[in-house]
Motif scaffolding. Structure first.
Motif, short mmCIF file in Angstrom:
data_model
loop_
_atom_site.label_atom_id
_atom_site.label_comp_id
_atom_site.label_asym_id
_atom_site.label_seq_id
_atom_site.Cartn_x
_atom_site.Cartn_y
_atom_site.Cartn_z
N HIS A 34 29.03 42.29 30.50
CA HIS A 34 29.93 41.35 31.20
C HIS A 34 31.29 42.02 31.14
O HIS A 34 31.62 42.08 30.01
N ASP A 36 35.24 41.91 31.94
CA ASP A 36 36.36 41.09 32.37
C ASP A 36 37.48 41.63 32.86
O ASP A 36 38.25 42.40 31.98
N HIS A 68 33.46 40.82 36.37
CA HIS A 68 34.17 39.66 36.91
C HIS A 68 35.94 39.78 37.07
O HIS A 68 36.44 40.06 35.90
N MET A 70 39.22 38.72 37.60
CA MET A 70 40.27 37.62 37.45
C MET A 70 41.62 38.26 38.05
O MET A 70 42.37 38.53 37.13
N ASP A 177 30.32 31.13 32.13
CA ASP A 177 30.99 32.01 31.38
C ASP A 177 32.10 31.32 30.65
O ASP A 177 32.93 30.60 31.35
ZN ZN Z 1 33.96 36.41 32.33
#
Ligand code: ZN
Ligand code: DX5
Length: 232
Positions: A34, A36, A68, A70, A177
């Motif tokens: 994962h 980020d 992911h 953001m 998450d």
């Molecule tokens: Zn995340």
């Protein structure tokens, strides 16, 4: 159902030894990396971009990389992550002016697409785009930082999302998450999640000298998941 996937978040890894850290969690039985991505705009923190994703691939990581985003906006950076070897690319609907277009872009780039829902964001946006979604990611903390406490309301939201997936009949993963630990992962699985991000619970698990430091935490998570599966 149900293949449960454990996805350690490298946000809590030792970035100075990132390749080794990723090798170690995968050797310990993790399924997915994962990844980020934060931009100090959509969320108040700044992390890593496509160069680091490409570096992990170059290092020899073959496991799926779950990017992911953001960030806001999202479209400019999607092809770069696809080129860098991302498997999944997920984004927050608040990060895109044109959610349908961004989902299409991810799939056209050859990646699996996903939408991420903050704790306060309703699932309504799924209604007209669910045919373009490969993954639904529910945030169980507010995005931006590792090490926060799991927001219990997410369990109800997971049940709703699982129902939406069942009604749709599609092959869509349901990821959670934030604040996932050995102690709550079984309840989270019972609520409907099948993919579990865990950052601090995995990377904070043991002392750096121990080569097998991640084995026991991931094994414990698997035990809890097996127990949950027996109850489902
Ligand atoms: Zn995340
Ligand atoms: C938070 C990130 C998470 C974070 C999870 O914004 O999206 O992936 O790393 O960390 P833990 O598992 O420590 O809550």
């Amino acid at each position: 159902m149900t293949d449960f996937l454990i996805a350690p978040s490298i946000l809590s890894a030792d970035f100075a030894r990132l390749g080794e850290e990723v090798d170690n969690v995968l050797a310990a039985g993790a399924d997915v990396v994962h990844f980020d991505v934060m931009d100090n705009h959509y969320v108040p923190n700044l992390t890593i971009g496509p160069l680091v994703c490409a570096a992990l691939r170059k290092h020899g990581v073959t496991a799926p990389i779950d990017v992911h985003l953001m960030v806001k906006p999202v479209d400019r950076i999607i092809p770069d992550f696809a080129e860098a070897g991302a498997s999944y690319i997920t984004f927050h609907p608040e990060g895109s002016e044109h959610v349908d277009r961004s989902l299409q872009l991810i799939q056209q780039c050859g990646c699996k697409s996903g939408l991420v829902f903050n704790p306060s964001t309703p699932l309504d946006v799924l209604e007209y785009v669910i045919d373009k979604v490969d993954m639904i990611l529910l945030m169980s903390v507010n995005p931006g930082f590792g090490g926060q406490r799991f927001i219990a309301k997410t369990l109800d939201k997971l049940k709703s999302a699982r129902q939406i997936i069942a009604n749709n009949g599609g092959d869509i993963r349901l990821e959670v998450d934030g604040g996932v630990t050995v102690d709550n992962i079984a309840d989270i699985a019972r609520a409907g999640a099948d993919t579990f991000v865990a950052g601090s619970a995995v990377f904070g698990a043991a002392n750096a000298e121990d080569a097998n430091k991640y084995d026991s935490v991931i094994a414990k998570m698997r035990q809890e998941l097996a127990q949950a599966l027996a109850d489902i």
